[in-house]
Design a protein around this motif. Structure first.
Motif, PDB file in Angstrom:
ATOM      1  N   GLU A  99       0.833  -1.210   0.000  1.00 51.07           N
ATOM      2  CA  GLU A  99       0.000   0.000   0.000  1.00 51.07           C
ATOM      3  C   GLU A  99       0.865   1.257   0.000  1.00 51.07           C
ATOM      4  OE1 GLU A  99      -3.867  -1.714   2.501  1.00 51.07           O
ATOM      5  OE2 GLU A  99      -2.230  -0.694   3.559  1.00 51.07           O
ATOM      6  N   ALA A 100       1.938   1.244   0.808  1.00 53.70           N
ATOM      7  CA  ALA A 100       2.813   2.414   0.881  1.00 53.70           C
ATOM      8  C   ALA A 100       3.539   2.651  -0.439  1.00 53.70           C
ATOM      9  CB  ALA A 100       3.815   2.235   2.016  1.00 53.70           C
ATOM     10  N   LEU A 101       3.958   1.595  -1.102  1.00 51.47           N
ATOM     11  CA  LEU A 101       4.616   1.733  -2.409  1.00 51.47           C
ATOM     12  C   LEU A 101       3.649   2.297  -3.443  1.00 51.47           C
ATOM     13  CD1 LEU A 101       6.616  -1.613  -2.373  1.00 51.47           C
ATOM     14  CD2 LEU A 101       7.635   0.662  -2.540  1.00 51.47           C
ATOM     15  N   ALA A 102       2.386   1.843  -3.380  1.00 49.22           N
ATOM     16  CA  ALA A 102       1.388   2.370  -4.315  1.00 49.22           C
ATOM     17  C   ALA A 102       1.151   3.852  -4.062  1.00 49.22           C
ATOM     18  CB  ALA A 102       0.090   1.581  -4.182  1.00 49.22           C
ATOM     19  N   GLU A 103       1.073   4.239  -2.792  1.00 48.89           N
ATOM     20  CA  GLU A 103       0.877   5.654  -2.454  1.00 48.89           C
ATOM     21  C   GLU A 103       2.038   6.513  -2.937  1.00 48.89           C
ATOM     22  OE1 GLU A 103       0.449   5.466   1.745  1.00 48.89           O
ATOM     23  OE2 GLU A 103      -1.517   4.479   1.678  1.00 48.89           O
ATOM     24  N   ALA A 104       3.249   5.922  -2.961  1.00 51.72           N
ATOM     25  CA  ALA A 104       4.435   6.659  -3.408  1.00 51.72           C
ATOM     26  C   ALA A 104       4.631   6.582  -4.921  1.00 51.72           C
ATOM     27  CB  ALA A 104       5.675   6.110  -2.694  1.00 51.72           C
ATOM     28  N   GLY A 105       3.710   5.936  -5.623  1.00 55.29           N
ATOM     29  CA  GLY A 105       3.824   5.811  -7.071  1.00 55.29           C
ATOM     30  C   GLY A 105       4.906   4.855  -7.520  1.00 55.29           C
ATOM     31  N   LEU A 106       5.202   3.848  -6.684  1.00 53.16           N
ATOM     32  CA  LEU A 106       6.301   2.914  -6.984  1.00 53.16           C
ATOM     33  C   LEU A 106       5.816   1.488  -7.194  1.00 53.16           C
ATOM     34  CD1 LEU A 106       8.911   4.209  -4.376  1.00 53.16           C
ATOM     35  CD2 LEU A 106       8.959   4.534  -6.855  1.00 53.16           C
ATOM     36  N   ARG A 107       4.604   1.310  -7.667  1.00 52.39           N
ATOM     37  CA  ARG A 107       4.087  -0.048  -7.861  1.00 52.39           C
ATOM     38  C   ARG A 107       4.862  -0.785  -8.949  1.00 52.39           C
ATOM     39  NH1 ARG A 107      -2.287  -0.882  -7.391  1.00 52.39           N
ATOM     40  NH2 ARG A 107      -1.481  -2.982  -7.615  1.00 52.39           N
ATOM     41  N   SER A 108       5.416  -0.057  -9.883  1.00 47.04           N
ATOM     42  CA  SER A 108       6.244  -0.666 -10.926  1.00 47.04           C
ATOM     43  C   SER A 108       7.659  -0.127 -10.799  1.00 47.04           C
ATOM     44  CB  SER A 108       5.667  -0.352 -12.315  1.00 47.04           C
ATOM     45  OG  SER A 108       5.631   1.054 -12.528  1.00 47.04           O
ATOM     46  N   GLY A 109       8.578  -0.776 -11.437  1.00 44.44           N
ATOM     47  CA  GLY A 109       9.954  -0.302 -11.411  1.00 44.44           C
ATOM     48  C   GLY A 109      10.810  -0.950 -10.355  1.00 44.44           C
ATOM     49  N   LEU A 110      10.244  -1.827  -9.525  1.00 42.13           N
ATOM     50  CA  LEU A 110      11.043  -2.550  -8.545  1.00 42.13           C
ATOM     51  C   LEU A 110      11.547  -3.861  -9.137  1.00 42.13           C
ATOM     52  CD1 LEU A 110       8.885  -2.036  -5.316  1.00 42.13           C
ATOM     53  CD2 LEU A 110      10.820  -0.687  -6.099  1.00 42.13           C
ATOM     54  N   ARG A 111      12.603  -4.413  -8.515  1.00 45.55           N
ATOM     55  CA  ARG A 111      13.201  -5.668  -9.002  1.00 45.55           C
ATOM     56  C   ARG A 111      12.778  -6.875  -8.182  1.00 45.55           C
ATOM     57  NH1 ARG A 111      18.272  -6.249  -8.122  1.00 45.55           N
ATOM     58  NH2 ARG A 111      18.483  -7.917  -9.639  1.00 45.55           N
ATOM     59  N   LEU A 112      11.830  -6.705  -7.287  1.00 43.42           N
ATOM     60  CA  LEU A 112      11.423  -7.809  -6.429  1.00 43.42           C
ATOM     61  C   LEU A 112      10.908  -8.984  -7.255  1.00 43.42           C
ATOM     62  CD1 LEU A 112       9.508  -5.850  -3.638  1.00 43.42           C
ATOM     63  CD2 LEU A 112      11.693  -7.049  -3.394  1.00 43.42           C
ATOM     64  N   THR A 113      11.464 -10.153  -6.995  1.00 45.32           N
ATOM     65  CA  THR A 113      11.009 -11.363  -7.685  1.00 45.32           C
ATOM     66  C   THR A 113      10.288 -12.332  -6.759  1.00 45.32           C
ATOM     67  OG1 THR A 113      13.157 -12.442  -7.335  1.00 45.32           O
ATOM     68  CG2 THR A 113      12.857 -11.237  -9.404  1.00 45.32           C
ATOM     69  N   ALA A 114      10.656 -12.361  -5.474  1.00 41.27           N
ATOM     70  CA  ALA A 114      10.035 -13.294  -4.537  1.00 41.27           C
ATOM     71  C   ALA A 114      10.077 -12.724  -3.136  1.00 41.27           C
ATOM     72  CB  ALA A 114      10.741 -14.657  -4.575  1.00 41.27           C
ATOM     73  N   GLY A 115       9.157 -13.202  -2.311  1.00 36.23           N
ATOM     74  CA  GLY A 115       9.134 -12.822  -0.911  1.00 36.23           C
ATOM     75  C   GLY A 115       8.883 -14.036  -0.043  1.00 36.23           C
ATOM     76  N   LEU A 116       9.511 -14.054   1.124  1.00 35.93           N
ATOM     77  CA  LEU A 116       9.287 -15.111   2.120  1.00 35.93           C
ATOM     78  C   LEU A 116       8.531 -14.488   3.278  1.00 35.93           C
ATOM     79  CD1 LEU A 116      12.706 -17.005   2.189  1.00 35.93           C
ATOM     80  CD2 LEU A 116      10.489 -17.960   1.538  1.00 35.93           C
ATOM     81  N   PHE A 117       7.278 -14.912   3.433  1.00 38.30           N
ATOM     82  CA  PHE A 117       6.384 -14.295   4.398  1.00 38.30           C
ATOM     83  C   PHE A 117       5.919 -15.343   5.406  1.00 38.30           C
ATOM     84  CE2 PHE A 117       5.559 -12.117   0.233  1.00 38.30           C
ATOM     85  CZ  PHE A 117       6.360 -11.006   0.497  1.00 38.30           C
ATOM     86  N   GLY A 118       6.145 -15.074   6.685  1.00 39.41           N
ATOM     87  CA  GLY A 118       5.769 -16.033   7.713  1.00 39.41           C
ATOM     88  C   GLY A 118       5.476 -15.349   9.027  1.00 39.41           C
ATOM     89  N   ALA A 119       5.462 -16.139  10.099  1.00 44.52           N
ATOM     90  CA  ALA A 119       5.185 -15.730  11.484  1.00 44.52           C
ATOM     91  C   ALA A 119       3.702 -15.551  11.751  1.00 44.52           C
ATOM     92  CB  ALA A 119       5.943 -14.457  11.873  1.00 44.52           C
ATOM     93  N   GLU A 120       2.845 -15.613  10.724  1.00 40.64           N
ATOM     94  CA  GLU A 120       1.396 -15.538  10.866  1.00 40.64           C
ATOM     95  C   GLU A 120       0.763 -16.550   9.913  1.00 40.64           C
ATOM     96  OE1 GLU A 120       1.458 -10.629  11.079  1.00 40.64           O
ATOM     97  OE2 GLU A 120       0.608 -11.695   9.356  1.00 40.64           O
TER      98      GLU A 120
END
Length: 443
Positions: free
Chosen positions: A198-219
């Motif tokens: 949400e914060a990236l979208a608010e900053a106009g950065l939804r595109s242009g990042l190099r993120l390919t994968a995320g590891l999400f846990g603890a919940e």
């Protein structure tokens, strides 16, 4: 979004793709060594083994595991702070901990060998996500007594990746670092991944990042939440599992190839799924996860009942790993709500709510205890840029009743009403026994 279809390299391929028969032999050898170490430690686990007629590790085979005694969180609470350790305190180089039910602390310790093991299993998880030397890992798990941040940090270093130890919170700074450093791997809780998106979208950065994968846990998190995270961040959202009592993150993780279950590092952590009575359940049937830490030194645990509910599935994955898979955690034994005689897990409500594209991924379940009968209220929000048509609360209530078998009151609140989680785990359930409502606008 772009999908990663190539086979992700393994950090320790000999262990991760070991034939099942060979692994069983290794597990049995390590189980016997564990039993000998527990007996030598003369603690509560030694007493239970002796009561079960076990006098040496040679008395035990891998097939005997379901008949060995359990341990549980109560044992750790009673043994606090050092009573469950199996090595002299002089050999313990790191302490981690968490507070459980009622704020009672759980303390765990690590020897140098334990830290090396922890780094290796976290490196396995990162490699399964496609990371390697040259990767940049943006690590937004919390650092400190919580095991998440430091576990992933050590794994990234072990793998040879560059780690950004940003920890949790300070979202504006996170957005800046994501923009400037262009990491390819993101690690944090799934609820905070939504906040970052949400914060990236608010900053106009939804595109242009190099993120390919995320590891999400603890919940615990659902497939519906996975889809929302991938939509927001444009990456492959993968689950990672761990708990401090077993070692921390890195006990199991999904791979980019299949992403349909978490590979359990069962050469180090024997895993079972049992029913409420402690009896094994068939493969593919949800049960409580039970772990035996056959290679840990400071805090080795025999048949530790986690309270986490998941199903196990053996076999070979398309990625080449032969490790048993566990499903996503569907809930916790102590998180289950009983509403008018029906068992309800928060993740089941989440699955129904997030299946509707008009709803934001933030929600709170309120157990209204003010009347003669409990009432469950699902508090949610419409998305800021929501596609028509908008579902009405009574339509959502009908879907929940059909899926859960019990009535749930739905209240759709103004955007921003449901609290966002910046640091730590998301709070999904609150109880309302009287006084002011847990959320403004709730009736």
């Amino acid at each position: 979004m772009q999908r990663m279809t190539d086979v992700a390299p393994m950090f320790e391929p000999e262990a991760e793709s070991m034939p099942a028969e060979q692994r069983a032999g290794l597990q049995q050898e390590r189980l016997r060594r564990l039993v000998d170490r527990l007996l030598a430690a003369n603690g509560v686990q030694a007493d239970r083994l002796s009561q079960a007629g076990i006098t040496t590790g040679a008395d035990v085979g891998l097939g005997d595991l379901p008949r060995l005694p359990f341990t549980g969180k109560d044992d750790l609470w009673r043994g606090y702070p050092f009573g469950m350790f199996a090595v002299p305190q002089s050999e313990v180089v790191v302490l981690h901990g968490s507070s459980g039910t009622g704020g009672r602390p759980t303390l765990v310790g690590y020897t140098r060998a334990d830290l090396r093991l922890w780094a290796r299993v976290c490196a396995r998880a990162l490699a399964a996500a496609g990371a390697g030397p040259g990767s940049i890992v943006h690590n937004a798990y919390g650092y400190g007594l919580f095991t998440g941040g430091l576990g992933i940090h050590q794994g990234a270093v072990e793998l040879g990746a560059t780690v950004v130890p940003v920890s949790g919170g300070m979202t504006a700074r996170q957005v800046t670092l994501l923009r400037d450093l262009q990491p390819d791997i993101l690690t944090c809780t799934p609820s905070y991944a939504i906040r970052l998106g949400e914060a990236l979208a608010e900053a106009g950065l939804r595109s242009g990042l190099r993120l390919t994968a995320g590891l999400f846990g603890a919940e615990p998190w659902t497939g519906a939440l996975r889809a929302r995270i991938e939509e927001l961040l444009g990456l492959r959202a993968l689950d990672i599992y761990g708990l401090s009592e077993v070692i921390g993150p890195g006990v199991a993780a999904e791979c980019t190839v299949a992403a349909d279950g978490l590979h359990v590092n069962e050469d180090h952590f024997l895993v079972e799924a049992v029913d409420e009575a402690g009896q094994p359940v068939p493969d593919g049937t949800p049960g409580e996860l039970v772990f035996t830490t056959v290679t840990k030194e400071a805090l080795p645990l025999l048949r530790y009942r986690t309270g986490d509910i998941a199903a196990l599935r053996p076999g070979t994955c398309p990625c080449g790993r032969t490790l048993v898979k566990m499903s996503k955690i569907t809930g916790r034994r102590d998180d289950m709500l009983v509403i008018r005689g029906v068992n309800v897990y928060p993740s089941e409500v989440e699955r129904v709510l997030l299946a509707d594209p008009a709803l934001a991924p933030d929600y709170l379940l309120v157990v209204d205890e003010r009347g003669a009968q409990l009432r469950l209220i699902a508090c949610c929000e419409y998305r800021t840029h929501r596609p028509p048509p908008l579902p009405r609360p009574n339509e959502l209530e009908s879907r929940l009743r059909e899926e859960l078998g019990v009535g749930v009151t739905v209240q759709v609140l103004e955007p921003g009403s449901v609290p966002r989680t910046e640091v730590g785990k998301a709070v999904r359930v609150k109880r309302w026994a009287g006084g002011e409502p847990p959320l403004p606008g709730l009736s």
